[in-house]
Design a protein around this motif. Structure first.
Motif: not given
Length: 434
Positions: A237-243, A33-40, A56-63, A338-344
């Motif tokens: 999920t990187n910078a968009y990880t849920s709780e 099971a993969v959580i997060g439909a991003g590059f990784t 199976v890939v589970l994405e909370g929003a969209q790819i 547009w903008y987004g968030w980087i995980g540092m």
């Protein structure tokens, strides 16, 4: 995503349609099971599915909803850290391994693009790291020498050469990295998704993981309307990880980054700015980056969130900064923003975490997600396939360490960028009047 014009901007408007993916309904079983439909996550899913693994890939929003669909689209080699600094941080063993892997990471991206015929505006003509002032010049020279010592195809450009390469006299020099290039990031991540689906992976959108249980022989990942049972889990999920894993986002400081895109420039202007087709960014602490898209729009970005007061500050600064770099653009208008968030991370090095039995996560890309995310996902697939062991991965497994005073540090990034751009706007105005 499609309703918010400031989430994905130009990339949403110009990417091929995303694959049709349903919400998870009911129980399904998988090997991974993969959580997060991003590059990784999608790179891991693709490589696993190609080997016959049930994914199976589970994405909370969209790819591509997170950083994978929002960034400027520079496909760089290495990390933000200089090679010697990386070796010092990780040691010769892991540092050398990571440098070798990430040196070839852009090539891995472009090979996947070609292999799967992805329509993502991929151009591999290099990137330019441009020196601002004497300090920036010292930094670039140091990076150039260190990469040369490692045999990388990097070139030093003097002030005259960088002016010809960029179309502006603002820089004292630059590092041209021939390994690198640009692409349309949302189109690329959708291309990864299509390739993974073709190979047999199942991707579910609008299916955020709400609870995780250890079933001893497998993990149970529960969403609003379904659940996945799998012995292996990849958290990507990187910078968009849920709780669901609260300690994972707790160790990342989120840095906002925005982009604006001009109207398509005419051929004469296009020939003056970045004539070699490279993407560029500078050495300022509150940096700027820019590149062209396929339609001839100049995409320009910097640190900052386009929300509340920040939107007016950053877009006004971007217009003045572009005019300062390229006076011929004094009347140009922005069609997209547009903008987004980087995980540092605290040391600018990504993290590999073992969140449970056969639960692994890479996070903390520090603004270098495209190439590292692609190869890190591939390496996780190799681990699950039994081709390598955990100790063969490019990073050591590290404990989760929450960042102290995280809200304060994130506020410093967001409001410090506003202050820098307010001061910068006044500085540019003063230069123009003089």
């Amino acid at each position: 995503m499609k309703a918010d014009q400031r989430s994905h901007g130009l990339w949403q408007a110009s990417a091929p349609p995303d694959p049709v993916c349903e919400r998870l309904q009911g129980p399904v079983q998988a090997d991974v099971a993969v959580i997060g439909a991003g590059f990784t996550g999608l790179s891991a899913a693709l490589h696993l599915a190609q080997a016959g693994v049930r994914v199976v890939v589970l994405e909370g929003a969209q790819i591509g909803f997170g950083g994978s669909g929002r960034n400027v689209g520079l496909v760089n080699a290495g990390l933000w850290l200089e090679p010697e600094a990386l070796l010092k941080t990780l040691g010769a063993h892991y540092g050398g391994r990571l440098l070798h892997l990430l040196s070839g990471a852009p090539a891995a991206v472009y090979e996947l693009v070609a292999q799967h015929r992805m329509d993502c505006q991929a151009v591999q003509t290099g990137t330019l790291h441009c020196a601002v002032g004497a300090g920036g010049l010292r930094n670039i020279r140091k990076r150039w020498r260190q990469w040369q010592d490692l045999g990388a195809p990097v070139e030093w450009l003097n002030q005259t050469q960088v002016a010809a390469a960029t179309g502006t006299t603002a820089y004292a020099g630059a590092l041209l990295d021939r390994r690198a290039g640009t692409l349309q990031p949302l189109a690329y991540v959708r291309g990864l998704a299509r390739a993974a689906i073709t190979a047999g992976a199942r991707i579910y959108e609008q299916s955020a993981v709400r609870r995780v249980e250890d079933g001893r022989t497998h993990w149970v990942l529960q969403t609003q309307d379904g659940e996945v049972l799998a012995p292996w889990v990849i958290v990507a999920t990187n910078a968009y990880t849920s709780e669901v894993w609260p300690d994972l986002p707790a160790e990342l400081v989120r840095l906002p980054y925005f982009n604006v895109a001009t109207q398509p420039l005419d051929a004469a202007l296009r020939a003056q700015i970045l004539p070699g087709g490279q993407g560029a960014w500078d050495t300022r602490s509150v940096l700027s980056s820019y590149r062209f898209d396929q339609a001839g729009r100049l995409v320009f970005g910097s640190v900052g969130a386009l929300r509340e007061r920040g939107r007016a500050i950053h877009t006004a600064w971007a217009q003045r900064a572009l005019q300062h770099l390229f006076p011929a653009l004094r009347h140009v208008q922005f069609d997209y923003e547009w903008y987004g968030w980087i995980g540092m991370t605290s040391d600018a090095v990504p993290r590999l975490h073992q969140l449970g039995r056969q639960v692994l996560s890479f996070s903390g890309y520090n603004g270098r997600g495209i190439a590292p995310g692609t190869v890190f996902g591939r390496e996780l697939a190799h681990l699950i396939l039994g081709r390598i062991k955990v100790e063969d991965l490019p990073l050591p497994v590290s404990p989760l360490k929450p960042v102290p005073c995280k809200p304060v540090k994130e506020a410093v990034y967001e409001y410090g960028a506003q202050l820098a751009h307010l001061v910068g706007a006044r500085s540019v105005q003063g230069q123009r009047r003089s």
